[in-house]
Scaffold this active site. Structure first.
Site, PDB file in Angstrom:
ATOM      1  N   LYS A   7      68.586  42.061   1.358  1.00  0.00           N
ATOM      2  CA  LYS A   7      67.260  42.673   1.430  1.00  0.00           C
ATOM      3  C   LYS A   7      66.961  42.986   2.898  1.00  0.00           C
ATOM      4  O   LYS A   7      67.368  42.206   3.783  1.00  0.00           O
ATOM      5  CB  LYS A   7      66.281  41.628   0.868  1.00  0.00           C
ATOM      6  CG  LYS A   7      64.881  42.103   0.606  1.00  0.00           C
ATOM      7  CD  LYS A   7      64.116  40.977  -0.099  1.00  0.00           C
ATOM      8  CE  LYS A   7      62.696  41.373  -0.407  1.00  0.00           C
ATOM      9  NZ  LYS A   7      61.974  40.312  -1.137  1.00  0.00           N
ATOM     10  N   SER A  54      59.820  42.014  -5.140  1.00  0.00           N
ATOM     11  CA  SER A  54      60.048  42.973  -4.084  1.00  0.00           C
ATOM     12  C   SER A  54      61.534  43.170  -3.766  1.00  0.00           C
ATOM     13  O   SER A  54      61.872  44.120  -3.058  1.00  0.00           O
ATOM     14  CB  SER A  54      59.308  42.551  -2.812  1.00  0.00           C
ATOM     15  OG  SER A  54      59.762  41.295  -2.349  1.00  0.00           O
ATOM     16  N   SER A 109      59.844  37.515  -6.175  1.00  0.00           N
ATOM     17  CA  SER A 109      60.600  38.684  -5.703  1.00  0.00           C
ATOM     18  C   SER A 109      62.083  38.669  -6.004  1.00  0.00           C
ATOM     19  O   SER A 109      62.713  39.722  -5.993  1.00  0.00           O
ATOM     20  CB  SER A 109      60.416  38.858  -4.206  1.00  0.00           C
ATOM     21  OG  SER A 109      59.242  39.575  -3.997  1.00  0.00           O
TER      22      SER A 109
HETATM   23  N1  GLN Z   1      54.997  40.324  -6.369  1.00  0.00           N
HETATM   24  C1  GLN Z   1      54.556  39.226  -5.539  1.00  0.00           C
HETATM   25  C2  GLN Z   1      53.686  39.754  -4.425  1.00  0.00           C
HETATM   26  O1  GLN Z   1      53.494  40.930  -4.357  1.00  0.00           O
HETATM   27  C3  GLN Z   1      55.730  38.458  -5.015  1.00  0.00           C
HETATM   28  C4  GLN Z   1      56.387  39.059  -3.849  1.00  0.00           C
HETATM   29  C5  GLN Z   1      57.490  38.208  -3.251  1.00  0.00           C
HETATM   30  O2  GLN Z   1      57.957  37.248  -3.847  1.00  0.00           O
HETATM   31  N2  GLN Z   1      57.860  38.556  -2.038  1.00  0.00           N
HETATM   32  O3  GLN Z   1      53.168  39.010  -3.643  1.00  0.00           O
END
Ligand code: GLN
Length: 475
Positions: A72, A147, A171
């Protein structure tokens, strides 16, 4: 296709000269050339020649040696841009390597790309990115999840052997579910976060994403462990996870928290997740229904503490020290900075931030209690099937609600394994998660491996018919 094989099969094949690391690298780049235009999983594709050179000279010192991987784009990699998918860091090149990246290089793995994601980790669909949305390889009109959408889509479309993601509130797990791969959100502190761009520091975790639980076990034993550069990394010794997968599930109790299976959960997702319990029961496990009444507060705790921490973490991007100015933040990121600043401000701190931390403590107790009644908890990952591109972004509240099942574990710190558990009638992947006590990665991977011996969902790829577009479900 070589990339359908497991890490152990690939490692054996390399040693027996059935194929070379160069063959593997070429297969990845061929798939990238064929499919990445449709999926947009990469922010940076490293030059093929560089990867081939590394492959030609690699020494086979670990099971990951000679295997192409991606990470990532929120991990620092010296000499290669790190953007966190934001134009704030458009041309940023970090002066040092993230620990997780360094460990993989030492193991002989070959980095081929930095992956698209929701900017700063803010999102669950990989649409909040300045590099264009990631599309789901199973249906390119739909999101890949987020994400860590880029890493998940790349593994699913066989563009790399394994990936490293980051999970603050789902994510790793959410895109794993929607792209039909396996991903592990580790216990807070299990893997060093040094060199990982911070979202919410008391929630952030770094973990493996791959085709199977066994692959995740091999990557985890390489990247886990204490790091003098990360004071939150745990000194607890790292088990050799990949040798602990063979225990049968018959002496385990799988807990099913009622609150996770109520209104709002797509019926097809519910059926597929509960089928995991049935399959494990048939393999000898006991099933226990239980209640976690604080469930409703999980999202609120997360969306108060997460934005509070991100408003502090993102304060450094003022355009003076490095990167470009704040005007490059997306609306979604600005919204989170505003919510966090508000929750932390004088007069509101007690009502919001402090209250959320107090309820967090109650939640920790609730998870502890639930995990005394069972070995692990079975939960859904996403309330819906992968939405169409644009659907979540046009409705910020809906976007937050999509995180309902994955945000309660991070404030607690507990690990969770996400894995494929079925498909919708239209052929879209569905995932389930198993949540265990702190540092129970060995147990979760063990159950995941045993489950994957009984089922074949994880073996299915969107390329099995040879053409991504051909797999698109009929509207
Ligand atoms: N979808 C969650 C958020 O927007 C988790 C994101 C993540 O784990 N980085 O905060």
């Amino acid at each position: 296709m070589l990339l359908d094989k497991s890490i152990l099969e690939l490692a054996a094949g390399l040693r027996q000269d059935e194929f070379t690391s160069v063959d593997l690298v070429n297969e990845c780049y061929d798939n990238i050339a064929k499919y990445n235009d449709k999926i947009n999983a990469f922010i940076t594709i490293l030059p093929r020649e560089t990867a081939i050179k590394q492959a030609q000279s690699v020494k086979l010192t670990s099971p990951l040696s000679g295997l192409p991987f991606v990470i990532k784009d929120c991990f620092n990699t010296s000499g290669i841009t790190t953007t966190a998918a934001s134009h704030v860091l458009k041309n940023y090149i970090a002066p040092y390597d993230a620990t997780v990246y360094k460990k993989l290089l030492t193991a002989g793995a070959i980095l081929i790309g930095k992956m698209n994601m929701d900017a700063w980790g803010h999102g669950g669909s990989s649409e909040n990115t300045d590099f264009g949305p990631v599309k789901n390889p199973w249906d390119t009109t739909r999101v890949a999840g987020g994400s860590s959408g880029g890493p998940a889509a790349a593994i699913s479309a066989r563009m790399a052997v394994f990936a490293i993601g980051e999970d603050t509130g789902g994510s790793i797990r959410n895109p794993a579910a929607w792209c039909n791969i396996t991903g592990l959100k580790v216990t807070y502190g299990r893997v060093s976060r040094y060199g990982s761009i911070a979202y919410a520091s008391s929630f952030d975790t770094v973990g493996p994403m791959a085709k199977t639980a066994q692959d995740c076990a091999i990557v985890l034993e390489t990247i886990a462990g204490v790091d003098p550069y990360d004071a939150t990394s745990s000194p607890i010794s790292v088990p050799s996870y990949s040798t602990l997968l063979n225990k049968k599930v018959s002496d385990l109790t799988i807990g099913i928290p009622d609150e996770f299976f109520q209104a709002g959960l797509d019926p097809e997702v519910k059926t597929a997740v509960l089928k995991v319990a049935e399959d494990l029961k048939n393999a000898g496990a006991k099933i226990k229904n239980l209640s976690m009444p604080l469930f409703d507060y999980g999202l609120a705790i997360y969306y108060l503490i997460g934005p509070s921490e991100t408003s502090s973490n993102l304060a450094r991007y003022d355009g003076i020290r490095y990167g470009q100015g704040r005007e490059f933040f997306t609306d979604e990121t600005t919204r989170r900075i505003l919510i966090g600043t508000y929750a932390l401000s004088a007069g509101y701190y007690d009502a919001y931030y402090k209250k959320a931390q107090q309820v967090r403590t109650l939640f920790i107790e609730e998870y502890k209690k639930a995990l005394t009644k069972c070995s692990v908890l079975l939960q859904p990952i996403t309330p819906t099937q992968p939405p169409k591109i644009g659907e979540l972004m046009s409705d910020p509240l809906q976007n937050f609600l999509a995180d309902i099942y994955t945000t309660s574990q991070n404030p607690i710190g507990v690990p969770s394994l996400a894995f494929p558990c079925g498909f919708t009638k239209t052929g879209l992947p569905i995932g389930a998660q198993l949540v265990g006590p702190m540092f129970s990665e060995d147990l979760l991977l063990n159950i995941g491996y045993q489950y994957q011996q009984l089922t074949d969902n994880h073996l299915k790829s969107p390329l099995s018919k040879g053409d991504l577009e051909g797999l698109k479900p009929k509207p």
